[in-house]
Design a protein around this motif. Sequence first.
Motif, PDB file in Angstrom:
ATOM      1  N   MET A 172      -1.018   6.611  -0.258  1.00 39.63           N
ATOM      2  CA  MET A 172       0.388   6.013  -0.274  1.00 39.63           C
ATOM      3  C   MET A 172       1.282   6.802  -0.967  1.00 39.63           C
ATOM      4  SD  MET A 172       2.743   4.253   1.245  1.00 39.63           S
ATOM      5  CE  MET A 172       1.901   3.575   2.833  1.00 39.63           C
ATOM      6  N   ALA A 216      -1.952  -5.819   4.975  1.00 37.07           N
ATOM      7  CA  ALA A 216      -2.176  -4.310   4.606  1.00 37.07           C
ATOM      8  C   ALA A 216      -3.428  -3.776   5.525  1.00 37.07           C
ATOM      9  CB  ALA A 216      -2.364  -4.445   3.242  1.00 37.07           C
ATOM     10  N   HIS A 232       1.712   9.042   3.713  1.00 36.44           N
ATOM     11  CA  HIS A 232       0.345   9.181   3.527  1.00 36.44           C
ATOM     12  C   HIS A 232      -0.196  10.577   2.858  1.00 36.44           C
ATOM     13  CE1 HIS A 232       0.087   5.183   5.016  1.00 36.44           C
ATOM     14  NE2 HIS A 232      -1.259   5.108   4.837  1.00 36.44           N
ATOM     15  N   ILE A 267      -2.237   0.244  -5.505  1.00 36.76           N
ATOM     16  CA  ILE A 267      -2.106   0.227  -3.925  1.00 36.76           C
ATOM     17  C   ILE A 267      -3.316   1.219  -3.626  1.00 36.76           C
ATOM     18  CG2 ILE A 267      -1.207   1.089  -1.976  1.00 36.76           C
ATOM     19  CD1 ILE A 267       1.509   0.132  -3.448  1.00 36.76           C
ATOM     20  N   ASN A 268      -3.389   2.033  -3.990  1.00 33.96           N
ATOM     21  CA  ASN A 268      -4.387   3.231  -3.576  1.00 33.96           C
ATOM     22  C   ASN A 268      -5.920   2.873  -3.870  1.00 33.96           C
ATOM     23  OD1 ASN A 268      -2.680   4.891  -1.701  1.00 33.96           O
ATOM     24  ND2 ASN A 268      -1.899   5.957  -3.660  1.00 33.96           N
ATOM     25  N   ARG A 276       1.550   2.306  -7.425  1.00 36.37           N
ATOM     26  CA  ARG A 276       0.993   3.434  -6.192  1.00 36.37           C
ATOM     27  C   ARG A 276      -0.620   3.546  -6.490  1.00 36.37           C
ATOM     28  NH1 ARG A 276       3.913   8.106  -7.154  1.00 36.37           N
ATOM     29  NH2 ARG A 276       5.618   6.891  -5.913  1.00 36.37           N
ATOM     30  N   GLN A 331      -4.558   3.618   0.656  1.00 34.00           N
ATOM     31  CA  GLN A 331      -3.809   2.421   1.603  1.00 34.00           C
ATOM     32  C   GLN A 331      -4.459   2.390   2.780  1.00 34.00           C
ATOM     33  OE1 GLN A 331      -1.521   0.292   0.941  1.00 34.00           O
ATOM     34  NE2 GLN A 331      -0.395   0.270   3.025  1.00 34.00           N
ATOM     35  N   ASP A 357       3.662  -2.177   4.295  1.00 32.97           N
ATOM     36  CA  ASP A 357       4.394  -0.965   4.408  1.00 32.97           C
ATOM     37  C   ASP A 357       5.324  -1.491   5.525  1.00 32.97           C
ATOM     38  OD1 ASP A 357       5.697   1.470   4.267  1.00 32.97           O
ATOM     39  OD2 ASP A 357       4.078   2.498   5.278  1.00 32.97           O
TER      40      ASP A 357
END
Lengths: 510, 510
Positions: free
Chosen positions: A376, B439, A370, A98-99, A95, B473, A107
């Motif tokens: 995310m 993404a 979110h 990803i961020n 996570r 994200q 997603d």
Amino acid sequence: MSEQRCRLPGWRNKLMSAAQAAELIDDGMIVGMSGFTRAGEAKAVPLALAERAHSTPLSITLMTGASLGNDIDAKLTEAGVLARRMPFQVDTTLRRAINRGEVMFIDQHLSETVELLRNKQLGNLDIAVIEACAITEEGGIVPTASVGNSASFAILAERVIIELNLNSPMALEGLHDIYIPQMRPKRTPIPITAPNSRIGLPYIPIDPAKIAAIVLTDGYDSPSNCKPADPDTQRIADHLIEFFVSEVAQGRLSNSLLPLQAGIGTMANAVMEGLLSAPFEGLTMYSEVLQDSTFALLDSGKMSFASGSSITLTEECGARVWANLDAYRDRLVLRPQELSNHPGVVRRLGVIAVNTALEIDIYGNVNSTHVCGTRMMNGIGGSGDFARNGQLSIFITKALAKDGDISSLVPFASHVDHCEHDVDIIVTEHGLADLRGLAPRERAPLLIDNCADPLYRDALRDYFERACARGGQTPHCLEQALAWHQALERDGSMRVFSSAGRKPDSIDKN
Amino acid sequence: MSEQRCRLPGWRNKLMSAAQAAELIDDGMIVGMSGFTRAGEAKAVPLALAERAHSTPLSITLMTGASLGNDIDAKLTEAGVLARRMPFQVDTTLRRAINRGEVMFIDQHLSETVELLRNKQLGNLDIAVIEACAITEEGGIVPTASVGNSASFAILAERVIIELNLNSPMALEGLHDIYIPQMRPKRTPIPITAPNSRIGLPYIPIDPAKIAAIVLTDGYDSPSNCKPADPDTQRIADHLIEFFVSEVAQGRLSNSLLPLQAGIGTMANAVMEGLLSAPFEGLTMYSEVLQDSTFALLDSGKMSFASGSSITLTEECGARVWANLDAYRDRLVLRPQELSNHPGVVRRLGVIAVNTALEIDIYGNVNSTHVCGTRMMNGIGGSGDFARNGQLSIFITKALAKDGDISSLVPFASHVDHCEHDVDIIVTEHGLADLRGLAPRERAPLLIDNCADPLYRDALRDYFERACARGGQTPHCLEQALAWHQALERDGSMRVFSSAGRKPDSIDKN
């Protein structure tokens, strides 16, 4: 033991260590792995791949069913293996990556991934890594505690690595129902007409020539981290069950309700457990993940059948279920997630969908993913498959988060996963708002009065009234719409808008 | 003439004037009327009801298929008849009343209204008013140019008023395919497997005892206000057809594509007309409304079959089609909107959905309904039914509106009808962005470069880069997320963010 599990002639020629099998995965490949809600994931090869990547860097696109256990996503992330990841995850390390924008996370609605793959919209799947409890005489793969996307991954991939888990219960064989929709435009209706419909095979049929490796493993799924219900969660369950009782009384539901879907986690599990003491009989589930509550309901006789794509249990419940799987097998089926979540089947059965919201705006638009519209959390998962298509779409959440610093009800959703059209019922510990057939201006007062925490109700009413004065179907004060989230980002709290923290001038404007 | 149209024995006993029939509608009733995309609406009774309400005030909940013609929504609004209205509208007068908060407008996915009604989630339908071209011996209603929700309205209502339109073409009989899904939990699969599947009856079967009135009428549907393509619209069509060609070349679509859906209006019609000169053959439609372009494609031989819920034509095209309906009848079917838009059938057929967006954010979230997030335009209509479930979900829009005062691409959507999961392809006059498998951080640059108007590209890039620096994200700068809409509300223009209008300090921050 392994002869009974692996009945494919000549299978020993394909035996490899996990490290050898991981060598089949090259840099840049698209890889599909089994695993759904920490159940039935390939365990040895991904860890061997992470190990290898520490010395020889490589990165891949990784598709799974949903979330993985055994810290696999964390270890792959730390080893830099994940260039792209879809369609869902729940791992803290991943996570964060990803961020930070280091892993491209796609997603997706959980019903859609293999549909896109089948239609060549996500590239070609180079290799599938699937955990199996057995391999049939013809090379058919019997999955373990989840089906997820494993069937289509194995069928569509050029090569398949099977992790044969010697500790998976043999009684899993016969539990799965593998059916793959035909290619368009020749597709016929999916013949599921009830949760207990069996329409396919108990194994994944593949050409055994595609089996590139068989790896013997003995790991266990990570147990569910589902917690017992706290008092607020119990109140949410109580409100919802009171609503079901009233729906039955009004003739909108029968006493066996309709097939139930519940999102993963403590809150949804508690709602299902609340049904143990409710006056319904002959309940069924048509859901993604079967949790402890499913088995409690089956044990109690309240539930007659449960269809899912995976089984994810706490250590305690797992000890009971896995040792006695034969006793449940006639009342369970595990399907590909494309079918457990299929829009057409969910619409046909009229599923009652219970999912958890991260935040909800005063008009009933739901953010499931979110934090502050940007970071995310996990992903939309199957919530959209069920909420859009079921007969009743219910979202549950505690009214407050972070000890009251966050109101789950906000003027304006910072991200929308479920638009108001897809949201019928909202429940918090304070009460339930039945939004069916209401216009946005009617939804807001109901949601504020019934569901918001008293700490934030005045500010929400104040916002709504000032917005209404400006007009519109869905009134807003745009310059203040995201002010609550800005406060949260700036001060770590929305309390400046709470009854305790509001500035006099903002009250005066009312 | 009327004997041929009305074959129900004793029907003359039920004859009434529109004014008499309107007396059957009481204050507070829930009323379902025929009508979908200005086609096949009841014409006389609603106007008589408006007339009556001017002297004796009354208000009702009005449900229809979708939009009405002949200024009916305007007249009902002016007479104060509409307390509640669902599920769609396009009328200027009604829209204003909705946005003033005077009419409660319940904006719904078009496939869902009768499902909700059937499940008693929208109250009991007191009366249905349905335009018919004929009434069968058993009292079955043959609809006119739309089916919409008429079938379920007539079946579920306590009483039915039929407007028998003596000017509707008799050749309409046989065009409709009326099938109603069974009540849950006994529902079987809807057996449509291709656009040309016929699965039901050519009329709406009802108990003739429920027919409370038959009113003879002779009005015409309002013609479509679809306009010829302007150069920008033509460019959108060109980009999209180039994309289809490339999809065929890459083996993702066959040369007959997949069944096409197109939203109502000039832009979607132009895209369909573009197919006239494209290299595809054997096209089909599985859509809601069949417009001029459908008939041009049928005439050209490029299209073999079209399934819809209504036919809405310009005056010119209508003159040709209605006089020669027999020539088209084998290549057309009109279905209940519950089926034309059914999530399960749309998923099964793999529909290519082409819908118009009002605004799109840099991550591909689409607003189809709310100007500046607050003021209703028309409603979500069927766009959600198709975009969520089709094989390809395409949204089209001009990059600019209001002579450049509005950029259709904005940093943050002020309202979300279609979340990024449901949006594959965006097309503007500048180009096409293929968002599949990407993404959010990958979607933004593509959307900005390919689809945004050059006037606003720098500001969008600037926003995106500053947002990325903050992480997430789906990166955003919350305090500026809605600034473009605030400018529009304040100045009537977003130009302060255009290349021409941007302040130096906002450029410097980059």
